[in-house]
Design an enzyme around this catalytic site. Structure first.
Site, PDB file in Angstrom:
ATOM      1  CG  ASP A 171       9.354  -6.922   5.542  1.00  0.00           C
ATOM      2  OD1 ASP A 171       8.550  -5.964   5.368  1.00  0.00           O
ATOM      3  OD2 ASP A 171       9.893  -7.103   6.366  1.00  0.00           O
ATOM      4  CG  PHE A 176      10.270   5.244   0.554  1.00  0.00           C
ATOM      5  CD1 PHE A 176      11.430   5.172  -0.176  1.00  0.00           C
ATOM      6  CD2 PHE A 176      10.257   4.937   1.934  1.00  0.00           C
ATOM      7  CE1 PHE A 176      11.470   3.300  -0.453  1.00  0.00           C
ATOM      8  CE2 PHE A 176      10.871   2.774   2.135  1.00  0.00           C
ATOM      9  CZ  PHE A 176      11.261   2.496  -0.052  1.00  0.00           C
ATOM     10  N   GLY A 189       0.955  -0.980   0.099  1.00  0.00           N
ATOM     11  CA  GLY A 189       0.507   0.360   0.076  1.00  0.00           C
ATOM     12  C   GLY A 189       1.020   1.356  -0.064  1.00  0.00           C
ATOM     13  CE  LYS A 206       8.741  -1.713   1.301  1.00  0.00           C
ATOM     14  NZ  LYS A 206       8.412  -2.696   1.800  1.00  0.00           N
ATOM     15  CG  HIS A 253      17.464  -3.060  -0.013  1.00  0.00           C
ATOM     16  ND1 HIS A 253      18.013  -1.133  -0.630  1.00  0.00           N
ATOM     17  CD2 HIS A 253      16.587  -2.524   0.591  1.00  0.00           C
ATOM     18  CE1 HIS A 253      16.448  -0.597   0.320  1.00  0.00           C
ATOM     19  NE2 HIS A 253      15.907  -1.210   0.456  1.00  0.00           N
TER      20      HIS A 253
END
Ligand code: IMP
Length: 198
Positions: free
Chosen positions: A68, A149, A10, A14, A177
């Site tokens: 993640d 961010f 959400g 990203k 990453h």
């Protein structure tokens, strides 16, 4: 027809990074139009990436991508790690300030840090593919730069003298990453399906 993967996030920042990085593959990406309502665990990035990907794949009956990530400071025992997004309440800048505060007595050798990411694609048939990525660098004394961010304003990658927040999105995406994790997982996914990059 390109394959469609639903992105289980959400977070618009990203999502932008993920769709830019996936742009070179013959894959169409869509942001999941449902709240990814998972309770993240504290065990590993992979566990959380799996939870997000499975949540969306199960509800939408489509291939879904979950990711993640976090930042780790070895001098703090790997803190904040999987807790990077939630070790204190508030905004990204509050957590960045809190991290700087915990590190204020640490000199250059102890300011080493690494971003880590795990990316999972959960397929509609119940199987998964997994990829990992890492970016090494150091934590600055204070935030610099406006782009990106999260911890971008306080992280200088090895070999650079600017923070990720001082880089263009393209420069960051070239070394991040997230890029490494995404390339690893997408290449495995396409290989399994007998399709190559464009
Ligand atoms: P997630 O959304 O649960 O994966 O949380 C990741 C946490 O790590 C968030 O607090 C992000 O701000 C931070 N993080 C992960 N990747 C990056 C990045 O590329 N730049 C800055 N912060 C990041």
């Amino acid at each position: 027809m390109p394959r469609i993967i639903i992105i289980a996030t959400g977070n618009p920042a990203k999502f932008r990074e993920i769709s830019d990085i996936m742009g070179k593959y013959d894959i169409a990406v869509r942001m999941a139009d449902l709240r990814v309502d998972v309770r993240e665990g504290t065990a590993s990035y992979e566990e959380n990436a799996r939870l997000k990907a499975f949540y969306v794949a199960a509800r939408l009956g489509a291939d879904a991508f979950g990711e993640d990530s976090g930042i780790e400071v070895p001098a703090l025992g790997g803190f904040p790690g999987v807790m990077s997004a939630r070790f204190i309440e508030g905004r990204d800048s509050d957590r960045t300030d809190a991290l700087l505060d915990r590190m204020r007595h640490l000199g250059p050798p102890d300011r080493k840090a690494a971003f880590k990411a795990c990316a999972v694609i959960a397929l509609a048939d119940g199987t998964t593919v997994v990829g990992y990525g890492e970016l090494n660098g150091r934590i600055t004394d204070g935030p610099v730069g406006e782009n990106g961010f999260g911890y971008d304003p306080v992280f200088v990658p090895d070999g650079y003298d600017r923070t990720l927040a001082q880089m263009s999105p393209r420069e960051k995406n070239d070394i991040s990453h997230r890029r490494r994790a995404i390339e690893a997982v997408v290449e495995k996914y396409l290989f399994q399906r007998g399709v190559g990059a464009e």
